[in-house]
Design a protein around this motif. Structure first.
Motif, PDB file in Angstrom:
ATOM      1  N   GLY A 130      29.222 -11.661 -17.257  1.00  0.00           N
ATOM      2  CA  GLY A 130      28.280 -12.392 -16.424  1.00  0.00           C
ATOM      3  C   GLY A 130      27.649 -13.609 -17.077  1.00  0.00           C
ATOM      4  O   GLY A 130      26.942 -14.366 -16.413  1.00  0.00           O
ATOM      5  N   THR A 131      27.878 -13.825 -18.350  1.00  0.00           N
ATOM      6  CA  THR A 131      27.342 -14.988 -19.060  1.00  0.00           C
ATOM      7  C   THR A 131      28.419 -16.062 -19.113  1.00  0.00           C
ATOM      8  O   THR A 131      29.544 -15.787 -19.516  1.00  0.00           O
ATOM      9  CB  THR A 131      26.911 -14.611 -20.502  1.00  0.00           C
ATOM     10  OG1 THR A 131      25.930 -13.580 -20.428  1.00  0.00           O
ATOM     11  CG2 THR A 131      26.352 -15.802 -21.245  1.00  0.00           C
ATOM     12  N   SER A 132      28.084 -17.280 -18.721  1.00  0.00           N
ATOM     13  CA  SER A 132      29.060 -18.370 -18.747  1.00  0.00           C
ATOM     14  C   SER A 132      29.096 -19.035 -20.117  1.00  0.00           C
ATOM     15  O   SER A 132      28.045 -19.231 -20.744  1.00  0.00           O
ATOM     16  CB  SER A 132      28.728 -19.419 -17.691  1.00  0.00           C
ATOM     17  OG  SER A 132      28.986 -18.901 -16.408  1.00  0.00           O
ATOM     18  N   TYR A 133      30.292 -19.389 -20.531  1.00  0.00           N
ATOM     19  CA  TYR A 133      30.516 -20.027 -21.828  1.00  0.00           C
ATOM     20  C   TYR A 133      31.348 -21.284 -21.643  1.00  0.00           C
ATOM     21  O   TYR A 133      32.197 -21.358 -20.757  1.00  0.00           O
ATOM     22  CB  TYR A 133      31.283 -19.078 -22.766  1.00  0.00           C
ATOM     23  CG  TYR A 133      30.550 -17.802 -23.053  1.00  0.00           C
ATOM     24  CD1 TYR A 133      29.672 -17.713 -24.120  1.00  0.00           C
ATOM     25  CD2 TYR A 133      30.723 -16.681 -22.252  1.00  0.00           C
ATOM     26  CE1 TYR A 133      28.991 -16.530 -24.391  1.00  0.00           C
ATOM     27  CE2 TYR A 133      30.041 -15.500 -22.503  1.00  0.00           C
ATOM     28  CZ  TYR A 133      29.174 -15.437 -23.573  1.00  0.00           C
ATOM     29  OH  TYR A 133      28.496 -14.268 -23.822  1.00  0.00           O
ATOM     30  N   TYR A 134      31.075 -22.281 -22.512  1.00  0.00           N
ATOM     31  CA  TYR A 134      31.950 -23.439 -22.630  1.00  0.00           C
ATOM     32  C   TYR A 134      32.884 -23.168 -23.799  1.00  0.00           C
ATOM     33  O   TYR A 134      32.462 -22.655 -24.841  1.00  0.00           O
ATOM     34  CB  TYR A 134      31.163 -24.715 -22.933  1.00  0.00           C
ATOM     35  CG  TYR A 134      30.310 -25.231 -21.810  1.00  0.00           C
ATOM     36  CD1 TYR A 134      30.800 -25.342 -20.512  1.00  0.00           C
ATOM     37  CD2 TYR A 134      29.012 -25.655 -22.056  1.00  0.00           C
ATOM     38  CE1 TYR A 134      30.012 -25.842 -19.490  1.00  0.00           C
ATOM     39  CE2 TYR A 134      28.214 -26.160 -21.040  1.00  0.00           C
ATOM     40  CZ  TYR A 134      28.722 -26.250 -19.761  1.00  0.00           C
ATOM     41  OH  TYR A 134      27.944 -26.738 -18.757  1.00  0.00           O
ATOM     42  N   ILE A 135      34.132 -23.526 -23.614  1.00  0.00           N
ATOM     43  CA  ILE A 135      35.124 -23.464 -24.682  1.00  0.00           C
ATOM     44  C   ILE A 135      35.703 -24.863 -24.772  1.00  0.00           C
ATOM     45  O   ILE A 135      36.158 -25.420 -23.766  1.00  0.00           O
ATOM     46  CB  ILE A 135      36.227 -22.437 -24.362  1.00  0.00           C
ATOM     47  CG1 ILE A 135      35.614 -21.039 -24.254  1.00  0.00           C
ATOM     48  CG2 ILE A 135      37.325 -22.480 -25.421  1.00  0.00           C
ATOM     49  CD1 ILE A 135      36.511 -20.008 -23.606  1.00  0.00           C
ATOM     50  N   ILE A 136      35.671 -25.442 -25.962  1.00  0.00           N
ATOM     51  CA  ILE A 136      36.230 -26.785 -26.125  1.00  0.00           C
ATOM     52  C   ILE A 136      37.420 -26.715 -27.064  1.00  0.00           C
ATOM     53  O   ILE A 136      37.396 -26.013 -28.065  1.00  0.00           O
ATOM     54  CB  ILE A 136      35.173 -27.791 -26.639  1.00  0.00           C
ATOM     55  CG1 ILE A 136      35.705 -29.232 -26.583  1.00  0.00           C
ATOM     56  CG2 ILE A 136      34.704 -27.443 -28.040  1.00  0.00           C
ATOM     57  CD1 ILE A 136      34.647 -30.298 -26.812  1.00  0.00           C
ATOM     58  N   LEU A 137      38.486 -27.412 -26.674  1.00  0.00           N
ATOM     59  CA  LEU A 137      39.630 -27.606 -27.547  1.00  0.00           C
ATOM     60  C   LEU A 137      39.629 -29.062 -27.943  1.00  0.00           C
ATOM     61  O   LEU A 137      39.413 -29.948 -27.096  1.00  0.00           O
ATOM     62  CB  LEU A 137      40.940 -27.244 -26.852  1.00  0.00           C
ATOM     63  CG  LEU A 137      41.364 -25.781 -26.953  1.00  0.00           C
ATOM     64  CD1 LEU A 137      40.377 -24.847 -26.304  1.00  0.00           C
ATOM     65  CD2 LEU A 137      42.752 -25.587 -26.403  1.00  0.00           C
ATOM     66  N   ASN A 138      39.842 -29.316 -29.222  1.00  0.00           N
ATOM     67  CA  ASN A 138      39.797 -30.660 -29.757  1.00  0.00           C
ATOM     68  C   ASN A 138      41.084 -30.923 -30.540  1.00  0.00           C
ATOM     69  O   ASN A 138      41.362 -30.235 -31.516  1.00  0.00           O
ATOM     70  CB  ASN A 138      38.580 -30.821 -30.681  1.00  0.00           C
ATOM     71  CG  ASN A 138      38.552 -32.174 -31.351  1.00  0.00           C
ATOM     72  OD1 ASN A 138      38.602 -33.200 -30.696  1.00  0.00           O
ATOM     73  ND2 ASN A 138      38.493 -32.186 -32.673  1.00  0.00           N
TER      74      ASN A 138
END
Length: 167
Positions: free
Chosen positions: A126-134
């Motif tokens: 239920g917790t939203s996360y950002y995932i970044i690929l660089n």
């Protein structure tokens, strides 16, 4: 006139390279168990990799970034399974989506140039996360990955009764 045109062209070229698009303007929602293709070519936003020191010992101003948003349905440990990798290193980082989408506050998962498992992260249902690929390179860089769904053993708990045989 030629000097003025040359100066204007140089300024325009530098502006596009120095102020690449902010990856927060294009966030893709993902779910676990689905193949995701990350392919980038060109210069990324220089404000992002300068803040990713936890993923590498070198401050890199390289390739483009892509931000994904993920909201798990189960609390548990999630892994990134890279099935295709080419073109150079890719950094994987995360942060809470309740924080501002910007270049700070990212937590390193790992960086890779190969296929296989990339780190493990505990996410809460239920917790939203950002995932970044660089991409660390401006050359074409590709990672095809799957966010492996967490295995939740506790959903299969059966009640036991005293003095009753159980398999």
């Amino acid at each position: 006139m030629k000097k003025l045109y040359t100066i204007f062209s140089l300024l325009l070229f530098c502006s596009f390279n120095l102020f690449a698009q902010d990856p927060c303007t294009s966030i893709t929602t993902i779910s676990c168990g689905t193949n995701i293709t990350f392919t980038q070519t060109g210069t990324g936003n220089v404000n992002y990799p300068n803040n990713f020191g936890g993923c590498t010992s070198v401050t890199l101003q390289g390739g483009k970034e892509q931000i994904y948003q993920f909201t798990p349905t189960s609390t548990g440990t999630y892994e990134f399974d890279v099935t295709t990798s080419s073109g150079g290193y890719v950094q994987y980082l995360w942060k809470l989506a309740s924080l501002p989408c910007n270049n700070s506050g990212w937590n390193c998962i790992d960086r890779t140039t190969t296929t296989g498992s990339v780190g493990a992260v505990n996410f809460t249902a239920g917790t939203s996360y950002y995932i970044i690929l660089n991409a660390e390179s401006t050359a074409t860089t590709t990672n095809i990955f799957t966010l492996k769904c967490a295995t939740v053993v506790c959903n299969n708990i059966l009640p036991l009764t005293c003095d009753t045989p159980t398999n």
